[in-house]
Design an enzyme around this catalytic site. Structure first.
Site, PDB file in Angstrom:
ATOM      1  N   GLU A 120      -0.053  -3.073   4.729  1.00  0.00           N
ATOM      2  CA  GLU A 120      -1.177  -2.119   4.772  1.00  0.00           C
ATOM      3  C   GLU A 120      -1.224  -1.340   6.076  1.00  0.00           C
ATOM      4  O   GLU A 120      -0.708  -1.811   7.090  1.00  0.00           O
ATOM      5  CB  GLU A 120      -2.510  -2.896   4.668  1.00  0.00           C
ATOM      6  CG  GLU A 120      -3.103  -2.966   3.293  1.00  0.00           C
ATOM      7  CD  GLU A 120      -3.665  -1.633   2.797  1.00  0.00           C
ATOM      8  OE1 GLU A 120      -3.801  -0.704   3.605  1.00  0.00           O
ATOM      9  OE2 GLU A 120      -3.974  -1.519   1.601  1.00  0.00           O
ATOM     10  N   ASP A 121      -1.875  -0.184   6.047  1.00  0.00           N
ATOM     11  CA  ASP A 121      -2.114   0.561   7.295  1.00  0.00           C
ATOM     12  C   ASP A 121      -3.611   0.721   7.575  1.00  0.00           C
ATOM     13  O   ASP A 121      -3.982   1.292   8.587  1.00  0.00           O
ATOM     14  CB  ASP A 121      -1.484   1.956   7.234  1.00  0.00           C
ATOM     15  CG  ASP A 121      -2.226   2.865   6.285  1.00  0.00           C
ATOM     16  OD1 ASP A 121      -2.554   2.414   5.170  1.00  0.00           O
ATOM     17  OD2 ASP A 121      -2.514   4.018   6.658  1.00  0.00           O
ATOM     18  N   LYS A 129      -9.645   5.373   5.271  1.00  0.00           N
ATOM     19  CA  LYS A 129      -8.311   4.929   4.856  1.00  0.00           C
ATOM     20  C   LYS A 129      -8.408   3.747   3.905  1.00  0.00           C
ATOM     21  O   LYS A 129      -9.123   2.782   4.194  1.00  0.00           O
ATOM     22  CB  LYS A 129      -7.466   4.558   6.075  1.00  0.00           C
ATOM     23  CG  LYS A 129      -6.945   5.760   6.833  1.00  0.00           C
ATOM     24  CD  LYS A 129      -5.973   5.315   7.914  1.00  0.00           C
ATOM     25  CE  LYS A 129      -5.486   6.508   8.705  1.00  0.00           C
ATOM     26  NZ  LYS A 129      -4.722   6.080   9.883  1.00  0.00           N
ATOM     27  N   SER A 149      -1.957   0.403  -4.444  1.00  0.00           N
ATOM     28  CA  SER A 149      -2.623   1.511  -3.758  1.00  0.00           C
ATOM     29  C   SER A 149      -3.916   1.868  -4.475  1.00  0.00           C
ATOM     30  O   SER A 149      -3.988   1.796  -5.705  1.00  0.00           O
ATOM     31  CB  SER A 149      -1.695   2.731  -3.759  1.00  0.00           C
ATOM     32  OG  SER A 149      -2.399   3.888  -3.378  1.00  0.00           O
ATOM     33  N   ALA A 150      -4.907   2.300  -3.694  1.00  0.00           N
ATOM     34  CA  ALA A 150      -6.169   2.766  -4.281  1.00  0.00           C
ATOM     35  C   ALA A 150      -6.011   4.152  -4.897  1.00  0.00           C
ATOM     36  O   ALA A 150      -6.914   4.657  -5.554  1.00  0.00           O
ATOM     37  CB  ALA A 150      -7.242   2.815  -3.202  1.00  0.00           C
ATOM     38  N   LYS A 159     -10.715  -1.676  -2.466  1.00  0.00           N
ATOM     39  CA  LYS A 159     -10.595  -2.261  -1.130  1.00  0.00           C
ATOM     40  C   LYS A 159     -11.882  -1.944  -0.356  1.00  0.00           C
ATOM     41  O   LYS A 159     -12.403  -0.849  -0.506  1.00  0.00           O
ATOM     42  CB  LYS A 159      -9.384  -1.644  -0.400  1.00  0.00           C
ATOM     43  CG  LYS A 159      -8.055  -1.877  -1.125  1.00  0.00           C
ATOM     44  CD  LYS A 159      -6.927  -1.058  -0.481  1.00  0.00           C
ATOM     45  CE  LYS A 159      -5.669  -1.126  -1.348  1.00  0.00           C
ATOM     46  NZ  LYS A 159      -4.535  -0.340  -0.828  1.00  0.00           N
ATOM     47  N   ASP A 190       0.877  -1.159   0.000  1.00  0.00           N
ATOM     48  CA  ASP A 190       0.000   0.000   0.000  1.00  0.00           C
ATOM     49  C   ASP A 190       0.931   1.230   0.000  1.00  0.00           C
ATOM     50  O   ASP A 190       2.105   1.125   0.343  1.00  0.00           O
ATOM     51  CB  ASP A 190      -0.866  -0.026   1.270  1.00  0.00           C
ATOM     52  CG  ASP A 190      -1.746   1.197   1.383  1.00  0.00           C
ATOM     53  OD1 ASP A 190      -2.358   1.575   0.370  1.00  0.00           O
ATOM     54  OD2 ASP A 190      -1.803   1.791   2.481  1.00  0.00           O
ATOM     55  N   LEU A 191       0.426   2.371  -0.414  1.00  0.00           N
ATOM     56  CA  LEU A 191       1.273   3.573  -0.468  1.00  0.00           C
ATOM     57  C   LEU A 191       0.985   4.531   0.697  1.00  0.00           C
ATOM     58  O   LEU A 191       1.847   4.794   1.541  1.00  0.00           O
ATOM     59  CB  LEU A 191       1.046   4.299  -1.804  1.00  0.00           C
ATOM     60  CG  LEU A 191       1.697   5.675  -1.912  1.00  0.00           C
ATOM     61  CD1 LEU A 191       3.180   5.554  -2.188  1.00  0.00           C
ATOM     62  CD2 LEU A 191       1.047   6.503  -3.009  1.00  0.00           C
ATOM     63  N   ASP A 192      -0.270   5.040   0.719  1.00  0.00           N
ATOM     64  CA  ASP A 192      -0.629   6.059   1.709  1.00  0.00           C
ATOM     65  C   ASP A 192      -0.610   5.471   3.117  1.00  0.00           C
ATOM     66  O   ASP A 192      -1.392   4.570   3.421  1.00  0.00           O
ATOM     67  CB  ASP A 192      -2.037   6.607   1.414  1.00  0.00           C
ATOM     68  CG  ASP A 192      -2.102   7.331   0.072  1.00  0.00           C
ATOM     69  OD1 ASP A 192      -1.246   8.188  -0.158  1.00  0.00           O
ATOM     70  OD2 ASP A 192      -3.002   7.028  -0.733  1.00  0.00           O
ATOM     71  N   THR A 234       1.023  10.211   3.628  1.00  0.00           N
ATOM     72  CA  THR A 234       0.020  11.043   2.959  1.00  0.00           C
ATOM     73  C   THR A 234      -1.349  10.920   3.621  1.00  0.00           C
ATOM     74  O   THR A 234      -2.234  11.730   3.336  1.00  0.00           O
ATOM     75  CB  THR A 234      -0.124  10.614   1.488  1.00  0.00           C
ATOM     76  OG1 THR A 234       0.035   9.222   1.453  1.00  0.00           O
ATOM     77  CG2 THR A 234       0.888  11.295   0.598  1.00  0.00           C
TER      78      THR A 234
HETATM   79  C1  BG6 Z   1      -5.837   5.380  -0.481  1.00  0.00           C
HETATM   80  C2  BG6 Z   1      -6.009   6.318   0.697  1.00  0.00           C
HETATM   81  O1  BG6 Z   1      -4.526   4.915  -0.521  1.00  0.00           O
HETATM   82  O2  BG6 Z   1      -6.125   6.061  -1.704  1.00  0.00           O
HETATM   83  C3  BG6 Z   1      -7.397   6.923   0.692  1.00  0.00           C
HETATM   84  O3  BG6 Z   1      -5.798   5.592   1.897  1.00  0.00           O
HETATM   85  C4  BG6 Z   1      -7.665   7.586  -0.650  1.00  0.00           C
HETATM   86  O4  BG6 Z   1      -7.486   7.855   1.748  1.00  0.00           O
HETATM   87  C5  BG6 Z   1      -7.446   6.592  -1.786  1.00  0.00           C
HETATM   88  O5  BG6 Z   1      -9.008   8.067  -0.716  1.00  0.00           O
HETATM   89  C6  BG6 Z   1      -7.635   7.223  -3.165  1.00  0.00           C
HETATM   90  O6  BG6 Z   1      -6.633   8.180  -3.358  1.00  0.00           O
HETATM   91  P1  BG6 Z   1      -6.633   9.281  -4.504  1.00  0.00           P
HETATM   92  O7  BG6 Z   1      -5.244   9.860  -4.398  1.00  0.00           O
HETATM   93  O8  BG6 Z   1      -6.865   8.569  -5.805  1.00  0.00           O
HETATM   94  O9  BG6 Z   1      -7.704  10.248  -4.185  1.00  0.00           O
HETATM   95 MG    MG Z   2      -2.966   3.197   3.314  1.00  0.00          MG
END
Ligand code: BG6
Ligand code: MG
Length: 222
Positions: A170-171, A44, A115-116, A146, A8-10, A16
């Protein structure tokens, strides 16, 4: 054998998560919905549009906006988010991540971003870590976000590995749920109560290492 790590990224590679929170909190305030840190936990890992839907439902506004208006609200949130992350540099990579990526490279394991976030490629550029990854799953390419398993299954495929040959990091509770739904062992970073579904929960990214990933993977697949 463990062949790939699905990141996962964020909140895992960089913090972030706090900027997503600030941007949603401010948009929520404009709409008359209080997004506090407890409610933010539920956002999240959740895609942009699904996060907005959750905020609107939470505020009793589920039917108030048209699809076009919701898209405009998402764009507004993202514009604010992009402003907040603009100053990010390699110094914003979370502790332990760079040494782990070095270890993976040296050991010949694949590293994939699952990552989403549609902003993931841009953030990896800002952090100057893109070259460490063998692939980034495009969240727009998977049918369900997710906590559905899709993005992690796509990550395993991108790595050329079976789900059981991967481990996910993941977080978010929704992310851990997605990893487990894909039948992939999961390591979570954060609160052990919130992330109880994971095979192992670490308090901090600095606790991550290839040895910890291997040990968790071995116990989960034994
Ligand atoms: C996830 C975050 O990684 O990405 C969420 O944890 C976020 O908070 C989702 O809504 C989508 O991100 P983005 O950058 O496409 O708006
Ligand atoms: Mg995350």
């Amino acid at each position: 054998m463990l062949k790939a790590v699905l990141f996962d990224l964020d909140g895992v590679i960089t913090d972030t998560a706090k900027f997503h929170f600030l941007a949603w909190r401010d948009l929520g305030a404009e709409l008359g919905v209080t997004v506090d840190e407890a409610f933010n936990e539920e956002l999240k890992g959740v895609s942009r549009i699904d996060s907005l839907e959750r905020i609107l439902a939470f505020g009793g506004l589920a039917d108030k906006y048209s699809t076009a208006e919701k898209e405009a609200l998402c764009t507004k949130k993202n514009d604010h988010y992009l402003e907040l992350i603009q100053e990010m540099t390699p110094a914003d990579i979370l502790p332990g991540i760079l040494p782990l990526l070095e270890e993976l490279r040296e050991a010949g394991l694949k590293a994939i971003v699952t990552s989403a976030s549609k902003n993931a490629p841009g953030i990896l550029e800002l952090l100057q870590v893109k070259d460490y990854f063998d692939g980034i799953v495009d969240p727009a390419s998977v049918a369900a976000g997710k906590p559905a398993p899709d993005i992690f299954l796509a990550g395993a495929e991108l790595a050329g590995a079976k789900p059981a040959e991967c481990i996910g990091v993941e977080d978010a509770a929704s992310g851990v749920e997605a990893i487990k739904a894909a039948h992939i062992p999961a390591i979570a970073i954060g609160d052990a109560e919130v992330l109880a579904q994971a095979d192992r929960v670490l308090a901090d990214t600095s606790d991550l290492s290839l040895a910890v990933l291997r040990d968790t993977w071995e116990k989960a697949t034994a």
